[in-house]
Write a protein that holds these residues in place. Sequence first.
Motif, PDB file in Angstrom:
ATOM      1  N   VAL A   1      49.671  11.299  22.992  1.00  0.00           N
ATOM      2  CA  VAL A   1      48.438  11.432  22.030  1.00  0.00           C
ATOM      3  C   VAL A   1      47.026  10.905  22.668  1.00  0.00           C
ATOM      4  CG1 VAL A   1      47.866  10.665  19.587  1.00  0.00           C
ATOM      5  CG2 VAL A   1      50.194  11.242  20.012  1.00  0.00           C
ATOM      6  N   ILE A   2      46.983  10.039  23.322  1.00  0.00           N
ATOM      7  CA  ILE A   2      45.692   9.366  23.593  1.00  0.00           C
ATOM      8  C   ILE A   2      45.183  10.317  24.760  1.00  0.00           C
ATOM      9  CG2 ILE A   2      44.682   7.511  25.005  1.00  0.00           C
ATOM     10  CD1 ILE A   2      46.730   5.654  23.020  1.00  0.00           C
ATOM     11  N   LEU A   3      46.027  10.863  25.683  1.00  0.00           N
ATOM     12  CA  LEU A   3      45.458  11.559  26.698  1.00  0.00           C
ATOM     13  C   LEU A   3      44.994  13.019  25.906  1.00  0.00           C
ATOM     14  CD1 LEU A   3      48.239  10.988  29.345  1.00  0.00           C
ATOM     15  CD2 LEU A   3      45.880  10.516  29.378  1.00  0.00           C
ATOM     16  N   ASP A   4      45.752  13.477  24.978  1.00  0.00           N
ATOM     17  CA  ASP A   4      45.293  14.684  24.343  1.00  0.00           C
ATOM     18  C   ASP A   4      44.051  14.495  23.503  1.00  0.00           C
ATOM     19  OD1 ASP A   4      47.523  15.847  25.545  1.00  0.00           O
ATOM     20  OD2 ASP A   4      48.682  15.904  23.448  1.00  0.00           O
ATOM     21  N   VAL A   5      43.742  13.238  22.845  1.00  0.00           N
ATOM     22  CA  VAL A   5      42.590  12.947  22.047  1.00  0.00           C
ATOM     23  C   VAL A   5      41.505  13.098  23.110  1.00  0.00           C
ATOM     24  CG1 VAL A   5      41.267  11.078  21.032  1.00  0.00           C
ATOM     25  CG2 VAL A   5      43.716  11.819  20.258  1.00  0.00           C
TER      26      VAL A   5
ATOM     27  N   ASN B   1      41.758   1.072  28.376  1.00  0.00           N
ATOM     28  CA  ASN B   1      43.004   0.573  27.818  1.00  0.00           C
ATOM     29  C   ASN B   1      42.762  -0.484  26.754  1.00  0.00           C
ATOM     30  OD1 ASN B   1      44.195   2.044  29.816  1.00  0.00           O
ATOM     31  ND2 ASN B   1      45.777   0.360  29.907  1.00  0.00           N
ATOM     32  N   ASP B   2      41.590  -1.357  26.931  1.00  0.00           N
ATOM     33  CA  ASP B   2      41.331  -2.251  25.789  1.00  0.00           C
ATOM     34  C   ASP B   2      41.016  -1.864  24.501  1.00  0.00           C
ATOM     35  OD1 ASP B   2      39.045  -1.510  26.944  1.00  0.00           O
ATOM     36  OD2 ASP B   2      37.931  -3.545  26.601  1.00  0.00           O
ATOM     37  N   GLU B   3      40.321  -0.472  24.403  1.00  0.00           N
ATOM     38  CA  GLU B   3      40.126   0.247  23.195  1.00  0.00           C
ATOM     39  C   GLU B   3      41.427   0.912  22.644  1.00  0.00           C
ATOM     40  OE1 GLU B   3      35.730   1.895  24.413  1.00  0.00           O
ATOM     41  OE2 GLU B   3      37.474   2.728  25.169  1.00  0.00           O
ATOM     42  N   MET B   4      42.363   1.520  23.790  1.00  0.00           N
ATOM     43  CA  MET B   4      43.628   2.051  23.667  1.00  0.00           C
ATOM     44  C   MET B   4      44.613   1.302  22.612  1.00  0.00           C
ATOM     45  SD  MET B   4      46.188   3.776  25.997  1.00  0.00           S
ATOM     46  CE  MET B   4      47.109   2.313  27.017  1.00  0.00           C
TER      47      MET B   4
ATOM     48  N   ALA C   1      42.076   3.935  13.082  1.00  0.00           N
ATOM     49  CA  ALA C   1      41.680   3.237  14.430  1.00  0.00           C
ATOM     50  C   ALA C   1      41.382   4.375  15.202  1.00  0.00           C
ATOM     51  CB  ALA C   1      42.800   2.355  15.063  1.00  0.00           C
ATOM     52  N   ALA C   2      41.973   5.302  15.544  1.00  0.00           N
ATOM     53  CA  ALA C   2      41.707   6.489  16.296  1.00  0.00           C
ATOM     54  C   ALA C   2      40.306   7.064  15.874  1.00  0.00           C
ATOM     55  CB  ALA C   2      42.802   7.382  16.186  1.00  0.00           C
TER      56      ALA C   2
ATOM     57  N   PHE D   1      48.738  -1.684  21.734  1.00  0.00           N
ATOM     58  CA  PHE D   1      49.077  -0.608  22.485  1.00  0.00           C
ATOM     59  C   PHE D   1      48.687  -0.610  23.951  1.00  0.00           C
ATOM     60  CE2 PHE D   1      49.728   3.833  24.067  1.00  0.00           C
ATOM     61  CZ  PHE D   1      51.030   3.752  24.128  1.00  0.00           C
ATOM     62  N   ASN D   2      49.169  -1.262  24.903  1.00  0.00           N
ATOM     63  CA  ASN D   2      48.523  -1.407  25.997  1.00  0.00           C
ATOM     64  C   ASN D   2      49.876  -1.915  27.045  1.00  0.00           C
ATOM     65  OD1 ASN D   2      46.958  -1.734  28.455  1.00  0.00           O
ATOM     66  ND2 ASN D   2      45.465  -3.056  27.321  1.00  0.00           N
TER      67      ASN D   2
END
Lengths: 84, 189
Positions: A47-51, A61-64, A72-73, B67-68
């Motif tokens: 999901v994160i990569l697609d975003v 990573n600290d935002e993820m 949050a997204a 999530f990390n």
Amino acid sequence: MEKNELITKLKSIVEPYIQDEEAFKNLSEETDFVKDLKINSANLVDVILDVEDAFDIRIENDEMEKMLSVKAAMDIVNSKLEAK
Amino acid sequence: MIGNDIVDLNTIKPNWNRKRFLDKVFTEKEQHIISVSENQHQTLWLLWSMKEAAYKIYVQQFGKQFFNPKKLVCYLSSSTSGYITIENETYTTTSTISKDYIYTVASLNYSENYTSAVFKIENDSYITQSESLKNRFFETISKSEGLNFNNLNIRKNILGVPKLFHNNSKLPIQMSLTHCGNYCGYVYF
């Protein structure tokens, strides 16, 4: 980006990974990716990569770390788009 | 406290070759372990399941989610045992590797004498899996603890941490459940 447009875009990104149709239908800002949509955590990376791809942004990573809900997204995407 | 995680190696998506996926999840050292291993798919999901199982303990211990996965750092002492460090914590892990799945149990102490089981379910829909897993777990508990199956139930707290109840009273049992693809596992002590 305008709120509804952003939610619609996020909704189409998460769709392939959701495991709870009902929660997906009722997706709102308050929806939690894991608790509500039952997205498994390996797919949460997708999901994160697609975003990142959809909005042409890079999420550190600290935002993820906080990206557990639609809200949050949205916050992260918006702050990234503003910084562009 | 205890945590477990299972990965169905046949159904999990082989997206591991996406460099960005690796960078988001694994430290450089972990990426190295994966890249030099004979079976990269298996090693990647072994490290992943270690992180996931340990994360489940962290959430119980500190009451916060994040999530990390990169923050949970894997160390392998053998092909199936190792530990995870995060902040000042260390969790011991024991894994089972088969050609179809990888299953890891993480615990706070070596000495925890837990009961753990893995089984296959043909139907891989989320709801069916979740229900079958719960039923299997309740059957085991009702036998081992001498409690009526129908009175057992699981309640999740706001963080999604499951607790075992008999009617309305919380049982002094630590537990963790996991499912992925066609495989399920439970652990308790």
